[in-house]
Design an enzyme around this catalytic site. Structure first.
Site, PDB file in Angstrom:
ATOM      1  N   GLU A  42      -9.195   4.855  -6.618  1.00 21.81           N
ATOM      2  CA  GLU A  42      -8.325   5.169  -7.737  1.00 21.81           C
ATOM      3  C   GLU A  42      -9.092   5.869  -8.859  1.00 21.81           C
ATOM      4  O   GLU A  42      -8.687   5.820 -10.016  1.00 21.81           O
ATOM      5  CB  GLU A  42      -7.663   3.887  -8.263  1.00 21.81           C
ATOM      6  N   HIS A  74       0.818  -1.220   0.000  1.00 20.87           N
ATOM      7  CA  HIS A  74       0.000   0.000   0.000  1.00 20.87           C
ATOM      8  C   HIS A  74       0.849   1.267   0.000  1.00 20.87           C
ATOM      9  O   HIS A  74       0.392   2.317  -0.453  1.00 20.87           O
ATOM     10  CB  HIS A  74      -0.945  -0.006   1.214  1.00 20.87           C
TER      11      HIS A  74
END
Length: 478
Positions: free
Chosen positions: A392, A362
């Site tokens: 995203e 991450h």
């Protein structure tokens, strides 16, 4: 609830000692856990390495199929492994593996139960440490599960085996857990002792400070009642003792003042000048306090502006967040409604971005989103706005831009992400799918967003890394 000074001092000292001892204890506990795990891995590696001199790869070439379990050579090697296993109660299983190409199979397995692996049985999905064990001594980084259970294992290659044979030693997970539990119990005991010490020390320090304060308070009540004779005994060797001496001097002065009342009245007139000087000084102090107040107001104003920025900005990418983007588009829509100037919205979604987080972690994923936000911002005009829509997904607001111009801008955005990202030593290829819609006159913002989202789904379904336009006709007025 009103806290006394004694309680405040007690809690402050207690928390200070607990925080210090807890931090140190946590550091030592983590270090001990790491050393325990490294010790177990080292023992497994050493135990596996000890076996390799007595195992000859040339003898093992004839053991290749289940029927070979009846040969004297197989029985000899099985007895050797079981003898070594019985000499160490921490060992669960010992086995010899052969690698042929990408296939790993058993040669000898010390298990004397029904689950014993016979020669030639394939070991499916071998862990990385096992594959490394064909060329060097290695051990599992963490407990691994296979069809025989949960184990921590060590591996060592056989001498003169050309990387085709290894010997493996398994330690059961419950044995690892037992050793870990002993260490955890020792840590909890240390924590309990630290808390007890903190309580005793805090109580002692708080009492040492507040006891003379209580004596001074009692003496003050006596002075208030008019008993000026006597003194308070404070022997702490610090500022409190100085306060006690000052208090005794004060009461002595009050006693002397009674006898000198007439002289004090005469001196009162002389002190008027001193009083005026103090008033002047106090006025200056008030002016300084006023200046400090104005400075504090300015600081609070800055803090409020920072809070407003935080409420409208995505903390990771520093783009507008979803709420701020919606408010901006609504305001712009109301402004251009009078001029009927067109505007368009583009929804951009990174393709298969979950694989970036899964493969690189991450931290790399977050840095990738920050770099994507930078590239998108660089690719748009000054009057355009880029916002993080969620995860995203990004929203690009294109004011005074019809659908044809928005298509050109969207292709520019897509091209901005064509070059792979270089992050933390990784070269990460990315692509983006974009859906574009032009706002219609009088159309609710939610409707335009839905059309852009539908175009985005068509881009995804069409193979990703592409731009899809919403070219649906506006509904005719009834």
């Amino acid at each position: 609830m009103v806290l006394t000074i004694h309680r405040k001092l007690f809690f402050s000292h207690f928390l200070a000692v607990v925080l210090v001892s807890g931090s140190i204890g946590t550091l030592f506990y983590r270090e001990a856990m790491q050393r325990l795990h490294e010790s177990l891995r080292s023992r497994l590696e050493q135990s596996a390495a000890l076996l390799t001199p007595v195992l000859a790869p040339a003898d093992l070439e004839s053991i290749d199929a289940p029927e070979d379990a009846a040969t004297p050579m197989y029985r000899d090697y099985l007895e050797r492994l079981r003898a070594f296993q019985s000499s160490n109660r921490d060992i669960a299983f010992i086995y010899i593996l052969r690698r042929s190409g990408d296939t790993v199979s058993f040669v000898v397995d010390s298990d004397n139960g029904p689950a014993q692996a016979l020669p030639g049985r394939v070991y499916s999905d071998p862990p990385p440490a096992m594959l490394a064990g064909f060329s060097r001594v290695s051990a599992d980084e963490a407990i691994v599960r296979d069809e025989w259970g949960w184990f921590l294992s060590g591996y060592a290659p056989l001498h003169s085996g050309d990387g085709r044979y290894l010997v493996g030693i398994d330690m059961r997970a419950d044995e690892v857990a037992r050793k870990t539990e002993r260490l955890r119990l020792a840590g909890l005991t240390s924590l309990a002792l630290s808390l007890t010490l903190a309580w005793v020390l805090s109580r002692y320090l708080a009492s040492r400070i507040t006891r003379p304060i209580r004596a001074l308070s009692q003496r003050a009540r006596e002075v208030q009642a008019g008993r000026l004779d006597g003194a308070v005994a404070v022997a702490t060797g610090d500022e409190v003792e100085e306060l006690g001496r000052a208090f005794n001097e004060m009461t002595g002065g009050l006693a002397a003042a009674r006898a000198e009342e007439r002289r004090a009245l005469a001196e009162l007139e002389a002190s008027r000048a001193t009083l005026e000087l103090r008033v002047t000084e106090r006025t200056a102090e008030l002016a300084e306090a006023n200046r400090e107040l104005h400075a504090e107001i300015a600081e609070r104003r800055k803090a409020q502006e920072a809070l407003e920025r935080a409420a409208t900005t995505d903390p990771l990418t520093e783009l507008l967040n979803r709420r701020a983007a919606l408010r901006l588009v609504e305001q712009e829509r109301e402004r251009i409604r009078r001029t009927t100037a067109p505007f368009s919205l583009a929804l951009a979604d990174l393709d298969r971005f979950k694989s970036v987080n899964d493969r690189y972690g991450h931290e790399v994923g977050d840095r990738a989103l920050t770099e994507v936000a930078h590239r998108l911002t660089e690719a748009v005009r000054g009057q355009d706005a880029v916002a993080r829509w969620g995860g995203e997904e990004f929203l690009v607001f294109l004011p005074e831009t019809p659908l044809a111009g928005a298509a050109v801008a969207a292709e520019k955005l897509r091209a901005a992400l064509a070059e792979p990202l270089d992050l933390l030593g990784h070269r990460i290829p990315l692509s983006v799918s974009i859906g574009v819609a032009e706002a219609r006159v009088g159309e609710p913002l939610e409707s335009c967003l839905r059309r852009a989202d539908a175009a985005l789904y068509r881009a995804k379904d069409g193979g990703r890394n592409r731009v899809e336009l919403d070219e649906s006709a506006a509904p005719e007025a009834s």
